[in-house]
Write a protein that holds these residues in place. Structure first.
Motif, short mmCIF file in Angstrom:
data_model
loop_
_atom_site.label_atom_id
_atom_site.label_comp_id
_atom_site.label_asym_id
_atom_site.label_seq_id
_atom_site.Cartn_x
_atom_site.Cartn_y
_atom_site.Cartn_z
N GLY A 45 17.13 -29.99 -7.49
CA GLY A 45 15.71 -29.73 -7.69
C GLY A 45 15.02 -30.66 -8.67
O GLY A 45 13.86 -31.02 -8.48
N LEU A 46 15.73 -31.04 -9.73
CA LEU A 46 15.12 -31.96 -10.72
C LEU A 46 14.79 -33.30 -10.08
O LEU A 46 13.69 -33.83 -10.27
N GLU A 47 15.74 -33.82 -9.33
CA GLU A 47 15.53 -35.09 -8.64
C GLU A 47 14.39 -34.94 -7.63
O GLU A 47 13.52 -35.81 -7.52
N ALA A 48 14.37 -33.83 -6.92
CA ALA A 48 13.33 -33.57 -5.91
C ALA A 48 11.94 -33.50 -6.55
O ALA A 48 10.98 -34.07 -6.03
N MET A 66 21.50 -24.77 -6.01
CA MET A 66 21.85 -26.14 -6.38
C MET A 66 21.99 -26.22 -7.89
O MET A 66 21.41 -25.41 -8.60
N PRO A 67 22.74 -27.22 -8.37
CA PRO A 67 22.84 -27.42 -9.82
C PRO A 67 21.56 -28.03 -10.38
O PRO A 67 20.72 -28.52 -9.63
N LYS A 68 21.42 -27.99 -11.68
CA LYS A 68 20.32 -28.58 -12.46
C LYS A 68 19.00 -27.85 -12.29
O LYS A 68 18.38 -27.47 -13.27
N MET A 69 18.54 -27.66 -11.05
CA MET A 69 17.34 -26.87 -10.77
C MET A 69 17.48 -26.35 -9.35
O MET A 69 17.64 -27.14 -8.42
N ASP A 70 17.45 -25.03 -9.19
CA ASP A 70 17.63 -24.48 -7.84
C ASP A 70 16.34 -24.57 -7.03
O ASP A 70 15.28 -24.96 -7.54
N GLU A 73 13.29 -22.50 -8.36
CA GLU A 73 12.65 -23.15 -9.51
C GLU A 73 11.84 -24.37 -9.06
O GLU A 73 10.74 -24.61 -9.58
N LEU A 74 12.38 -25.11 -8.10
CA LEU A 74 11.66 -26.27 -7.56
C LEU A 74 10.35 -25.81 -6.93
O LEU A 74 9.29 -26.37 -7.21
N LEU A 75 10.41 -24.77 -6.10
CA LEU A 75 9.23 -24.23 -5.46
C LEU A 75 8.19 -23.80 -6.51
O LEU A 75 7.01 -24.14 -6.41
#
Length: 137
Positions: A45-48, A66-70, A73-75
């Motif tokens: 999610g962070l990369e996205a 997903m790791p780092k940001m699911d 959280e991305l949404l």
């Protein structure tokens, strides 16, 4: 292979987000079969989020876990950002419990695909999501 879909995906930019390369590859092949030429990828999610903030993206197709940001959280980060909150968002996940679906809907997810899925299911959901595209005020 020429797509028979009612929506032309050739001019749509779609970001695939999943920590498993095999799932990204599978989704990428489905999109290509349906005429999509602008496919971006991220492994978390962070990369996205960084990609969506730097590039115009019509739709994000994201895994939940997903790791780092699911994916959730991305949404939420996308919906909280005035510049990108209009981005369509499809959640792809093994989370099928009612509470998880309700949580995603409350976070204004545009669509939900439960794993395992077929190419036809993914194609139909993407097209349906573009057709019912909503705009936030």
């Amino acid at each position: 292979m020429e797509s028979n879909l009612a929506i032309n995906l050739a001019d749509k930019a779609i970001l695939i987000v999943d920590d498993m390369a095999s799932i990204r590859q599978f989704l990428r092949s489905i999109l290509r079969e349906n005429g999509c030429n602008k496919i971006l990828e991220a492994s978390n999610g962070l990369e996205a989020l960084s990609i969506v903030r730097k590039n115009y993206v019509d739709m994000v197709v994201s895994d939940w876990n997903m790791p780092k940001m699911d994916g959730l959280e991305l949404l939420q980060n996308i919906r909280d950002d005035e510049k990108i909150k209009q981005t369509l968002f499809l959640m792809v996940t093994s989370e099928s419990e009612k509470d998880s679906v309700v949580t995603a809907i409350k976070s204004t997810v545009d669509g939900y695909i439960v794993k395992p899925f077929t190419p036809i299911t993914v194609s139909k959901k993407i097209v349906d999501t573009f057709k019912k595209q909503r705009r936030f005020k």
